[in-house]
Design an enzyme around this catalytic site. Structure first.
Site, PDB file in Angstrom:
ATOM      1  N   SER A   1       0.809  -1.231   0.000  1.00 47.85           N
ATOM      2  CA  SER A   1       0.000   0.000   0.000  1.00 47.85           C
ATOM      3  C   SER A   1       0.837   1.273   0.000  1.00 47.85           C
ATOM      4  O   SER A   1       0.296   2.365  -0.200  1.00 47.85           O
ATOM      5  CB  SER A   1      -0.911   0.027   1.226  1.00 47.85           C
TER       6      SER A   1
ATOM      7  N   LYS B   1       0.477   3.526  -2.941  1.00 50.77           N
ATOM      8  CA  LYS B   1      -0.747   4.280  -3.233  1.00 50.77           C
ATOM      9  C   LYS B   1      -0.552   5.794  -3.382  1.00 50.77           C
ATOM     10  O   LYS B   1      -1.061   6.385  -4.339  1.00 50.77           O
ATOM     11  CB  LYS B   1      -1.814   3.977  -2.172  1.00 50.77           C
TER      12      LYS B   1
ATOM     13  N   TYR C   1      -3.347  -3.824 -10.150  1.00 49.73           N
ATOM     14  CA  TYR C   1      -3.139  -3.260  -8.812  1.00 49.73           C
ATOM     15  C   TYR C   1      -2.245  -4.178  -7.969  1.00 49.73           C
ATOM     16  O   TYR C   1      -1.385  -3.716  -7.201  1.00 49.73           O
ATOM     17  CB  TYR C   1      -4.504  -3.020  -8.144  1.00 49.73           C
TER      18      TYR C   1
ATOM     19  N   TYR D   1      -5.071   4.938   7.620  1.00 50.67           N
ATOM     20  CA  TYR D   1      -6.395   4.311   7.718  1.00 50.67           C
ATOM     21  C   TYR D   1      -7.131   4.673   9.008  1.00 50.67           C
ATOM     22  O   TYR D   1      -7.274   5.839   9.337  1.00 50.67           O
ATOM     23  CB  TYR D   1      -6.286   2.779   7.594  1.00 50.67           C
TER      24      TYR D   1
ATOM     25  N   VAL E   1       1.307  -3.670   4.039  1.00 50.94           N
ATOM     26  CA  VAL E   1       1.231  -4.942   4.771  1.00 50.94           C
ATOM     27  C   VAL E   1       2.503  -5.790   4.651  1.00 50.94           C
ATOM     28  O   VAL E   1       2.622  -6.814   5.311  1.00 50.94           O
ATOM     29  CB  VAL E   1       0.013  -5.811   4.355  1.00 50.94           C
TER      30      VAL E   1
HETATM   31  N1  GLN Z   1      -1.758  -5.633  -1.737  1.00 50.48           N
HETATM   32  C1  GLN Z   1      -2.355  -5.376  -0.476  1.00 50.48           C
HETATM   33  C2  GLN Z   1      -3.866  -5.462  -0.542  1.00 50.48           C
HETATM   34  O1  GLN Z   1      -4.432  -4.892  -1.399  1.00 50.48           O
HETATM   35  C3  GLN Z   1      -1.915  -4.027   0.026  1.00 50.48           C
HETATM   36  C4  GLN Z   1      -2.582  -3.662   1.338  1.00 50.48           C
HETATM   37  C5  GLN Z   1      -1.711  -2.870   2.251  1.00 50.48           C
HETATM   38  O2  GLN Z   1      -0.497  -2.810   2.130  1.00 50.48           O
HETATM   39  N2  GLN Z   1      -2.323  -2.271   3.261  1.00 50.48           N
HETATM   40  O3  GLN Z   1      -4.478  -6.100   0.266  1.00 50.48           O
END
Ligand code: GLN
Length: 437
Positions: free
Chosen positions: A64, A67, A191, A243, A261
């Site tokens: 993420s 993003k 993605y 978040y 993550v």
């Molecule tokens: N690829 C992960 C997902 O979409 C990324 C989520 C994250 O890093 N918070 O679940």
């Protein structure tokens, strides 16, 4: 002298190494297999220096943390309104993978949650682009931030794809509400490749420093994002990057940040530095446990909280002197110093505002000023124009042309520019004040 900064970073890692709470992400099997002991930190300055400690060469997937950068790429390519029409900028207070849309607008609330990020991803490339085409746009774009060619870890992508039920559900929800108009499976696949780009903490710190420097990569010198888009990205990171703990993070750490993550977290302190930390064990919000704690420590130790009000600037009016010239001219020399923004300019304007002024020559000395922002520049230009209209002769000492009053098309073409006050020194200076006529 050996700089204490690398030692400090070693100490920080040692302090947090013993914390083995949390667990690597398990919904992506390849991430669950990560070595949970890995720990790394890197700080990148705005002149391209890196301070790294721990496993700083170890590559992990960006997840993420891609993003904000991809959001910036989309804003740059499509323009602000085309992106804002599809994805909002409001914090959700929900988990990153919530199936949520804004009740009234029907748009994903922000580009930091998966719903928004999948939408932003789907905006890249011409409509009907394949996952591979969009992934390549993203890979190349992220490489610009990192200042080197990044690659996609195909095995992590495959591993995520095998169980991507939640993201597939999100993409289908987006498609059913016409938020995305292309094939939802292609959007998710692209993605997932976006999330599988490999980076080190050094890459992430430099990417963060690019955002900290107004969109200019400190190593390559390239303007990767325009200042306006860069500001937009940081604004969204600040309110939505963490978040459902965004409020806690903002009040306690106070550094716009983004976690992933894989266990990475990066933070951006505008005008100062980019920081990244990696440690795979996550908390219940999907953010690195040690990463989060290290950011708390760094913020306290290094005074990074963005809301920590800076000491009120020392007066920017260094000297304000008056002279009488041989021909009776009343000369006022106002010498400024430092960095001038709105409040500093207001201060100067206040002293220039003399109802019964006898000043006939006003000298504004900017030799010790190193920066004037746009609003201060406009205020000064207007104030000097008003002085001229009131019959005062305006003289400017602005060797760096900070006020942009010199040269063709300048707003004050007939302002006299001088580069030394020597003729005004001592007794002579009174006589020589005539030089200013
Ligand atoms: N690829 C992960 C997902 O979409 C990324 C989520 C994250 O890093 N918070 O679940």
């Amino acid at each position: 002298m050996r700089s204490p900064i690398p030692d400090y970073l070693d100490e920080i890692l040692d302090k947090h190494r013993q914390d083995r709470s949390g667990a690597p992400a398990d919904y992506i099997p390849a991430l669950a297999a990560a070595d949970p002991e890995k720990l790394a930190i890197c700080i990148s300055t705005l002149d391209g220096i890196e301070y790294a400690s721990g496993d700083s060469d170890y590559a992990f997937t960006i997840q993420s943390m891609s993003k904000p950068f991809v959001y910036g790429m989309a804003l740059e390519r499509l323009g602000m309104s085309a992106v804002l029409d599809r994805v909002g900028v409001e914090p959700t207070g929900e988990a990153f993978n919530e199936l949520s849309l804004d009740e009234t607008s029907g748009k994903p609330l922000n580009p930091m949650i998966n719903a928004g990020a999948i939408t932003v991803h789907s905006l890249l490339g011409p409509s009907g682009s394949s996952a591979a085409e969009r992934a390549e746009i993203v890979r190349a774009g992220l490489s610009e931030f990192a200042g080197r060619e990044l690659t996609i870890d195909g095995s992590v992508a495959e591993s995520e794809r095998a169980g991507a039920y939640r993201n597939i559900a999100i993409a289908n929800m987006l498609r059913s509400y016409d938020v995305i108009t292309d094939d939802p499976d292609e959007a998710v696949n692209g993605y997932i490749d976006q999330c599988s780009v490999l980076v080190t903490v050094a890459d992430l710190a430099l990417m963060a420093a690019t955002l900290a420097g107004g969109g200019i990569n400190p190593k390559t010198g390239r303007q990767v994002l325009s200042p306006r888009v860069n500001r937009q990205v940081l604004g969204v990171m600040m309110t939505c990057g963490m978040y459902d703990v965004a409020g806690d993070w903002m009040t306690e750490v106070g550094v716009p940040a983004k976690s992933g993550v894989s266990g990475g977290v990066f933070g951006v302190l505008p005008g100062q530095l980019g920081i990244s930390v990696y440690s795979p064990r996550l908390d219940s919000h999907g953010s690195s446990v040690r990463g989060t704690n290290i950011f708390h420590t760094l913020s306290d130790d290094m005074g990074l909280h963005i809301m920590e009000a800076p000491e009120p600037a020392r007066s920017i009016i260094r000297r304000d002197r008056r002279f009488v010239g041989a021909n009776g001219e009343m000369v006022r020399i106002c010498s400024l110093q430092g960095l001038i923004q709105w409040s500093g300019a207001e201060n100067v304007l206040r002293t220039m505002d003399e109802p019964d002024s006898t000043t006939t020559v006003f000298v504004l000395d900017l030799r010790r000023v190193y920066s004037i922002n746009d609003v201060a520049r406009r205020l000064f230009t207007e104030a000097l124009a008003r002085m001229k209209n009131a019959g005062v002769r305006v003289v400017l000492m602005d060797p760096e042309n900070l006020l942009e009053c010199a040269g063709p098309g300048s707003p004050l073409p007939d302002v006299k520019l001088i580069d030394s006050l020597k003729p005004l020194k001592g007794l002579k200076r009174l006589r020589n004040a005539r030089l200013l006529r």
